[in-house]
Motif scaffolding. Structure first.
Motif, mmCIF file in Angstrom:
data_model
loop_
_atom_site.group_PDB
_atom_site.id
_atom_site.type_symbol
_atom_site.label_atom_id
_atom_site.label_comp_id
_atom_site.label_asym_id
_atom_site.label_seq_id
_atom_site.Cartn_x
_atom_site.Cartn_y
_atom_site.Cartn_z
ATOM 1 N N PRO A 1 0.831 -1.215 0.000
ATOM 2 C CA PRO A 1 0.000 0.000 0.000
ATOM 3 C C PRO A 1 0.858 1.254 0.000
ATOM 4 N N THR A 2 0.280 2.323 -0.442
ATOM 5 C CA THR A 2 0.957 3.624 -0.400
ATOM 6 C C THR A 2 0.356 4.501 0.696
ATOM 7 N N SER A 3 -0.398 3.861 1.568
ATOM 8 C CA SER A 3 -0.895 4.542 2.767
ATOM 9 C C SER A 3 -0.636 3.613 3.951
ATOM 10 N N ASN A 4 -0.761 4.141 5.141
ATOM 11 C CA ASN A 4 -0.373 3.404 6.332
ATOM 12 C C ASN A 4 -1.454 2.402 6.735
ATOM 13 N N THR A 5 -1.604 1.346 5.921
ATOM 14 C CA THR A 5 -2.558 0.279 6.203
ATOM 15 C C THR A 5 -1.804 -1.047 6.240
ATOM 16 N N THR A 6 -2.529 -2.120 6.440
ATOM 17 C CA THR A 6 -1.918 -3.435 6.601
ATOM 18 C C THR A 6 -1.309 -3.952 5.288
ATOM 19 N N VAL A 7 -0.120 -4.531 5.402
ATOM 20 C CA VAL A 7 0.480 -5.227 4.266
ATOM 21 C C VAL A 7 -0.068 -6.645 4.243
ATOM 22 N N LYS A 8 -0.725 -7.007 3.160
ATOM 23 C CA LYS A 8 -1.351 -8.320 3.045
ATOM 24 C C LYS A 8 -0.462 -9.239 2.203
ATOM 25 N N TYR A 9 0.162 -10.208 2.869
ATOM 26 C CA TYR A 9 1.039 -11.150 2.187
ATOM 27 C C TYR A 9 0.264 -12.402 1.785
ATOM 28 N N THR A 10 0.496 -12.848 0.554
ATOM 29 C CA THR A 10 -0.125 -14.071 0.041
ATOM 30 C C THR A 10 0.973 -15.073 -0.283
ATOM 31 N N SER A 11 0.817 -16.277 0.198
ATOM 32 C CA SER A 11 1.842 -17.302 0.002
ATOM 33 C C SER A 11 1.964 -17.714 -1.466
#
Length: 839
Positions: A487-497
């Protein structure tokens, strides 16, 4: 041709490969020594071994016994010798030094019986001793075709130490315990590139497989890869399907599982020229080639790396080409090299000369140069640095926990600092201002347990953008490979395996209890119940309360096979316990032996659902319980020390399983002591017939030589007093002169099993039809030939059912047979998960 069941008279067509290594001593009586064939009906292969003396000629006739050879052809010519073919004959004239070649042989096999090894009637006279083989027979089909072996799907689980992505999206990753992987886009799976199929025969030896120090893609020719493995640099022209050694002289001190394993990149290929490569070694300097690896020279100007504080392994050299610089003579002109302990050097003339940059950090973790020619790096304290025209400065606001820096290839203002825990600090203006760290979450539809397990600290090794995607970042970390669109805002980074195909758990034990499913134990993630070997698990045991717990040892109870006990601990934490449903769910022991968890590891045996004996490692003492683990009592044996070196086991990291419960006599246990230096008379086998309360020294010397390290003791299902013992894998020359031993009188007397030496692991499976003894599976050397061996007739004859399962030359730490399915067997690798084979 068509293939029918072998017992009706078997006819088939098969293609296979002989890999022959030359350079043996000329002391043999004949220039060619041949042994075999080894009939492998289940594998559809026939194998033999061959040695050729230096500067001599060897002739082999392939029409032997009942094998009708239809065609022989050279598939890989020798480098210096000569091969001549005439009909079913081949002759090879050797020259001094190393050489190898491959032949493909096809033909039909008629009416063969299931049998053990027999002699090939060619040049050597019948009865010649079979030497240690320098040749293996390999099936040219898929990995699973080698003896019918298949991957037992657990999935990933270990540290992915680096990732390299080319401009067209070609991806490779390296691991710290075994091999490296290439992403197969069509199959959507990672494929192992370090196999007996892909590597030169001389470099794929038993147990020689370990992690890859570095692997790199040639950006302008992405079919070409380079790899630093076991001190050699290899080159592949087909994305890892085949490797050949370059002219790089082997260096020592290459440790892919050392404390600097997540530094990078240690190798870089010129983006303008696939023949120009730089390789950084931990302590042996920086090397370069301009001819694709034919010759190498050391770059003396950048010095030699030192080791990080309190570490033995050198910190090496990191390399980054400047993609914004000019190209002259086919060579990128601007190159950065970081030498650990000194700093970052820069060349502006294609490596012709080097200058130490201003304000350079003297330690490193990662170094990159973005599309605008701006250098970024993290030092070994987690600080982030930025270079501007050869002058470095710490980047304010980027924190001090950075593992690596990634710059969006489509937008140089979008810069990410990926911290050691997987969180991200980001900038959208080229590093002037920063936000974060951003929290993370994980999803894993490919290998579900990767999202369920405790990995809140993601142990980042490397992170890079995929230039072929849009805002697509890949993360290599402690249990697998992940992607995200940051993201380019301060939100959660969602990692996908994106980890399917990677198998990197360090297996310790594979256990197949009667009437149940297999249970496997490993480092880091302790225990998995395998309900279906073709499906990745959703969870692991005993729970996900702890991130790092090791599964050291397990046993099923002789009188209650659905009861399984396991030692699962790590320093300061113990989750050891009991399962009453075959390993599906676990409950911690109500109490622990008094030395635990201070002394971790070791081994455990179960006679009933309440009676267990636990032997902690690190000079621990044996303990017993008769109430399912609510109370433990230390076992004291006259003549065996209880302090200092006790003789039961001195190091938790060894694969030592030296306590066993009799599978018929419910109150009987056996333990082996190697005889510590202060009490050598304590060596031998001890037996208890009263649930571990008292012990008799029934065999008062070492059962086999070198049994103080990775020894294994097991009792035989259904046969009271029957035991097998091995000293386990050894260092030095292989096979080591350690015999495989058995007893049929409760350990009072022992005899060697056939011609086995240096057996790494063994186990028992369901008896074959017409037999009254369990099938015996052995991973070891039989008559000097390495393989996975099967006996269905109480160790009278042996059949090889595979040499390198899955094409892996990783070590084999454990093997066990299914107690219900005849011929089904499971193995645990020392750094790449598990495999199985059905009849």
């Amino acid at each position: 041709m068509t293939k029918t069941a072998w017992w009706f008279g078997w006819l088939g067509c098969v293609a296979f490969v002989i890999n022959m290594s030359q350079g043996m001593r000329a002391a043999y009586a004949r220039p060619c020594t041949v042994g075999g064939p080894h009939y492998l009906l289940m594998a559809d292969t026939v194998g033999w071994s061959m040695r050729v003396a230096s500067a001599q000629k060897c002739t082999g006739e392939f029409g032997f016994n009942k094998v009708a050879v239809e065609n022989v052809k050279v598939t890989s010519p020798p480098e210096s010798g000569q091969v001549a073919l005439q009909g079913s004959e081949s002759s090879y004239t050797s020259k001094q030094g190393h050489d190898s070649f491959a032949l493909a042989v096809s033909g039909g096999f008629h009416g063969m019986l299931r049998s053990s090894a027999s002699k090939l009637p060619t040049n050597p006279a019948a009865g010649d001793a079979l030497p240690r083989t320098g040749v293996r027979l390999l099936n040219t089909g898929t990995h699973a075709a080698v003896g019918g072996w298949k991957t037992l799907k657990i999935g990933a689980g270990g540290l992915i130490t680096g990732i390299n992505i080319a401009p067209d999206g070609t991806k490779v990753v390296r691991t710290d315990t075994y091999g490296a992987y290439f992403w197969d886009v069509g199959a959507s799976i990672w494929k192992q590139v370090l196999t007996t199929f892909s590597m030169p025969a001389s470099d794929a030896n038993v147990g020689s497989g370990n992690g890859v120090y570095e692997i790199a893609i040639a950006p302008s020719l992405t079919s070409r890869l380079y790899m630093l493995f076991n001190g050699y640099v290899y080159r592949s022209e087909n994305r890892g399907s085949n490797w050949s050694r370059t002219g790089f002289a082997r260096v020592t001190g290459i440790n892919p599982n050392g404390p600097t394993r997540a530094f990078g990149r240690n190798m870089a290929v010129d983006p303008a020229n696939p023949d120009v490569v730089y390789v950084g070694t931990p302590s042996n300097g920086l090397w370069t080639t301009s001819n694709g690896g034919t010759s190498w020279s050391r770059v003396m100007s950048v010095g030699t790396a030192t080791a990080p504080s309190e570490q033995r392994d050198g910190g090496g050299h990191l390399i980054a080409f400047d993609p914004a610089s000019s190209v002259s003579g086919g060579v990128t002109q601007a190159i950065y090299v970081s030498t650990y302990g000194t700093g970052v050097y820069r060349s502006t003339n294609g490596g012709g000369s080097w200058t130490l940059t201003i304000g350079t950090p003297t330690t490193h973790r990662h170094l990159i140069v973005d599309q605008n020619g701006v250098g970024w790096m993290t030092d070994n304290s987690g600080n982030v640095y930025k270079d501007s025209n050869g002058s470095w400065s710490i980047v304010a606001g980027a924190g001090n926990s950075g593992q690596t820096v990634a710059v969006d290839p489509a937008n140089a203002n979008h810069v990410l600092v990926v911290n050691g825990d997987g969180t991200v600090i980001f900038s959208t203006n080229g590093g002037s201002k920063w936000a974060g760290p951003i929290s993370t979450n994980r999803t894993a539809s490919d290998v579900p347990w990767l999202a369920w397990t405790n990995e809140s600290f993601m142990t980042t090794a490397d992170a890079v953008f995929d230039p072929s995607g849009s805002n697509l970042l890949y993360l290599a970390e402690g249990i697998g490979v992940w992607w995200t669109r940051p993201p380019t805002s301060n939100t959660t980074v969602k990692y996908t395996s994106q980890s399917a195909g990677i198998e990197q758990l360090v297996g310790n034990v594979v256990l197949a209890p009667p009437g149940g499913k297999p249970v496997v134990l490993a480092w880091d993630r302790p225990v998995f119940y395998v309900s279906d070997p073709t499906v990745y698990p959703s969870t692991h045991g005993p729970n996900n309360a702890k991130a790092i717990i090791m599964g050291w040892s397990a046993d099923w109870a002789s009188t209650s096979p659905a009861t399984i006990v396991a030692i699962m601990n790590w320093f300061g934490a113990d989750m050891s316990g009991i399962s009453t449903d075959g390993g599906q769910t676990w409950k911690r022991f109500a109490a622990l032996p008094g030395e635990v968890p201070g002394k971790i590891g070791g081994c455990i045996a179960a006679a009933s659902s309440t009676n267990f004996v636990w032997v902690p490692s690190n000079h621990g003492n044996p303990w017993r319980t008769i109430d399912g683990g609510s109370n433990w009592t230390q076992i004291s044996i006259s003549g065996v020390p209880s302090t200092g070196e006790t003789g039961w086991g001195f190091a938790h990291y060894l694969d030592r399983q030296i306590v066993a419960a009799d599978r018929v006599d419910a109150d009987t246990f056996y333990m082996y002591n190697y005889g510590p230096a202060g009490s050598p008379s304590a060596a031998g086998l001890y037996r208890s017939t009263d649930k571990g309360a008292t012990w008799a020294h029934v065999f008062s010397r070492s059962i086999a030589s070198s049994a103080g390290y990775n020894a294994k003791l097991q009792s035989v299902p259904g046969h009271a007093g029957h035991l097998f013992f091995t000293s386990g894998p050894q260092s030095g020359v292989h096979p080591a002169n350690t015999q495989f031993m058995r007893s049929i009188d409760g350990g009072k007397t022992w005899a060697a099993v056939g011609n086995f030496k240096e057996v790494h692991a063994f186990g028992f499976g369901a008896a074959y039809n017409g037999q009254n003894y369990p099938a015996i599976f052995v991973a070891g050397y039989n008559n000097g030939v390495w393989g996975i061996w099967l006996s269905i007739d109480n160790a009278l004859t042996w059949t090889m059912i595979g040499d390198f399962p899955l094409g892996s030359f990783d070590s084999i730490k454990s093997i066990d047979g299914d107690k219900a399915s005849v011929g089904t067997v499971y193995i645990a690798f020392g750094g790449s998960g598990f495999a199985y084979r059905t009849n």
